[in-house]
Write a protein that holds these residues in place. Structure first.
Motif, short mmCIF file in Angstrom:
data_model
loop_
_atom_site.label_atom_id
_atom_site.label_comp_id
_atom_site.label_asym_id
_atom_site.label_seq_id
_atom_site.Cartn_x
_atom_site.Cartn_y
_atom_site.Cartn_z
N GLY A 102 3.73 0.96 6.81
CA GLY A 102 3.17 -0.30 7.29
C GLY A 102 1.66 -0.34 7.44
O GLY A 102 1.13 -1.29 8.01
N HIS A 103 0.96 0.70 6.96
CA HIS A 103 -0.50 0.77 7.15
C HIS A 103 -1.23 0.79 5.82
O HIS A 103 -0.85 1.54 4.91
CB HIS A 103 -0.88 2.03 7.94
CG HIS A 103 -0.33 2.03 9.33
ND1 HIS A 103 -0.98 1.43 10.38
CD2 HIS A 103 0.81 2.55 9.84
CE1 HIS A 103 -0.26 1.59 11.49
NE2 HIS A 103 0.83 2.26 11.18
N SER A 104 -2.33 0.04 5.74
CA SER A 104 -3.12 0.06 4.51
C SER A 104 -4.00 1.31 4.49
O SER A 104 -4.30 1.88 5.55
CB SER A 104 -4.00 -1.19 4.43
OG SER A 104 -5.00 -1.14 5.41
N THR A 105 -4.40 1.70 3.30
CA THR A 105 -5.26 2.88 3.15
C THR A 105 -6.60 2.64 3.85
O THR A 105 -7.14 3.53 4.49
CB THR A 105 -5.51 3.12 1.65
OG1 THR A 105 -4.27 3.07 0.99
CG2 THR A 105 -6.15 4.46 1.40
N ARG A 106 -7.12 1.42 3.72
CA ARG A 106 -8.40 1.07 4.34
C ARG A 106 -8.32 1.28 5.85
O ARG A 106 -9.22 1.82 6.47
CB ARG A 106 -8.73 -0.40 4.00
CG ARG A 106 -10.17 -0.75 4.23
CD ARG A 106 -10.47 -2.14 3.77
NE ARG A 106 -10.36 -2.29 2.32
CZ ARG A 106 -10.53 -3.43 1.67
NH1 ARG A 106 -10.80 -4.53 2.34
NH2 ARG A 106 -10.44 -3.49 0.36
N ARG A 107 -7.20 0.84 6.44
CA ARG A 107 -7.02 0.98 7.89
C ARG A 107 -6.95 2.46 8.28
O ARG A 107 -7.53 2.89 9.27
CB ARG A 107 -5.75 0.26 8.33
CG ARG A 107 -5.69 0.07 9.84
CD ARG A 107 -4.33 -0.35 10.31
NE ARG A 107 -3.97 -1.69 9.89
CZ ARG A 107 -2.77 -2.24 10.15
NH1 ARG A 107 -1.85 -1.54 10.79
NH2 ARG A 107 -2.50 -3.46 9.75
N MET A 108 -6.22 3.27 7.46
CA MET A 108 -6.10 4.70 7.76
C MET A 108 -7.46 5.38 7.70
O MET A 108 -7.79 6.20 8.57
CB MET A 108 -5.12 5.38 6.78
CG MET A 108 -3.68 4.93 6.87
SD MET A 108 -2.97 4.92 8.52
CE MET A 108 -2.95 6.65 8.91
N TYR A 109 -8.26 5.06 6.68
CA TYR A 109 -9.60 5.64 6.59
C TYR A 109 -10.46 5.21 7.78
O TYR A 109 -11.24 6.01 8.32
CB TYR A 109 -10.28 5.25 5.27
CG TYR A 109 -9.94 6.17 4.12
CD1 TYR A 109 -10.23 7.54 4.20
CD2 TYR A 109 -9.34 5.70 2.96
CE1 TYR A 109 -9.91 8.39 3.15
CE2 TYR A 109 -9.03 6.54 1.91
CZ TYR A 109 -9.31 7.89 2.01
OH TYR A 109 -9.01 8.75 0.98
#
Lengths: 106, 218
Positions: free
Chosen positions: A71-78
């Protein structure tokens, strides 16, 4: 939230050493050369982040799908891991200041 | 009942239309088979629905509510063609982040999980890893599942088990599935959609697959 915290750690784990090496190297430079090095330190950290994204995208891009399926975008994880990493860097810098001040006093 | 609608998808690369006039829908409780030749845009369409590929135009909704990114809030899960589980972390820990807590006990009865849950993905063979990755997606919290070539790297006996798992999963979710092993798709799907010349054709009878040149008549 517990789920997100765990995912952030999983995402951070493989890049933890790489990014904190940048922080530690700069902390040593700061202790040795002082406040004049601060602008360079910022550039040094962002170089670390850029290289992390480049290396991750080149080697382990496939695992991005794992985080998206959670449920998480890569941008958000970074954003999460770089935010945490920068906080660690600030703390490290503060400790370096204390060490440098003690060395100058001595 | 949840209803996924994908309409007016347009995608072009270098001025060449890959997808145009796309319409595909899926209701909770059904498996929609998406067929098409190599390079016709099946994977691109699944990525657009999932939200990792931005098309020139799209309208995607769940229960008539527009969604921009399918994976946000875990509404849609996607099995890519490649392996996606990160290394160095125990399988049990990885699975817990995606598998629906309500179905966790059922998930843990799976043989591939029981055999390897304390180990990392490096302990699994290619087929076992694929099987585990598929099952994690099928047991996810998502209302809709997109499967891109789930039968690749899977042995015939595993393929039979997978078809059974798909049918079970479809009782509570909607599934869109694509694979080149079209016989498996024909067997497991409730409806078929053929992607040809960038457009979707809704297949009523399998003879139409010959008419559209997807399979030969011999």
């Amino acid at each position: 939230m517990a789920n997100t915290r765990t995912l952030i750690w999983y995402f951070y784990r493989p890049i933890f050493l790489w990014n904190n090496t940048f922080s530690l190297v700069f902390a040593v430079l700061f202790i040795l050369h002082g406040y004049n090095t601060l602008p360079f330190g910022l550039f040094f950290k962002f170089l670390g982040y850029a290289s992390t994204i480049f290396l991750q995208s080149a080697t382990t891009k496939n695992v991005y799908m794992y985080y998206r399926n959670a449920g998480h975008s890569t941008r958000r994880m970074y954003a999460y891991v770089f935010g945490i990493d920068f906080l660690i860097y600030i703390v490290l810098l503060f400790v370096s200041m204390l060490i440098r001040n003690e060395l100058l006093k001595g | 009942m949840n209803y996924l609608k994908v309409d007016s998808v347009e995608l072009a690369y270098d001025g060449r239309n890959i997808l145009q006039s796309i319409f595909i829908d899926c209701k909770q409780g059904e498996i929609v088979g998406l067929l098409g030749r190599n390079g016709c845009g099946k994977s691109s369409l699944l990525k657009i629905i999932f939200g990792t590929l931005k098309p020139d135009h799209k309208y995607i909704s769940i229960n008539d509510n527009y969604i921009d990114t399918g994976y946000h809030n875990s509404r849609i899960a996607y099995l890519p063609q490649h392996n996606y589980l990160p290394g160095g972390i125990a399988i049990e820990k990885l699975a817990r982040q995606i598998v629906d807590a309500d179905y966790w006990d059922e998930f843990t009865t799976l043989l591939v999980y029981q055999n390897y849950h304390k180990q990392t993905i490096s302990s699994l063979s290619g087929g076992e890893l694929r099987q585990l990755e598929i099952m994690i997606i099928l047991y996810s919290k998502a209302d809709f599942i997109l499967l891109d070539e789930p039968f690749t790297h899977v042995s015939p006996i595993q393929a039979e088990r997978l078809k059974s798992a798909l049918r079970d999963c479809a009782t509570r979710k909607g599934i869109i599935i694509t694979d080149h092993q079209y016989r498996n798709i024909l067997e497991v799907s409730n409806r078929l959609v053929l992607l040809t010349n960038g457009c979707t054709k809704h297949i009523v009878h399998t003879d139409e697959l010959i008419t559209y040149g997807y399979i030969s008549g011999h």
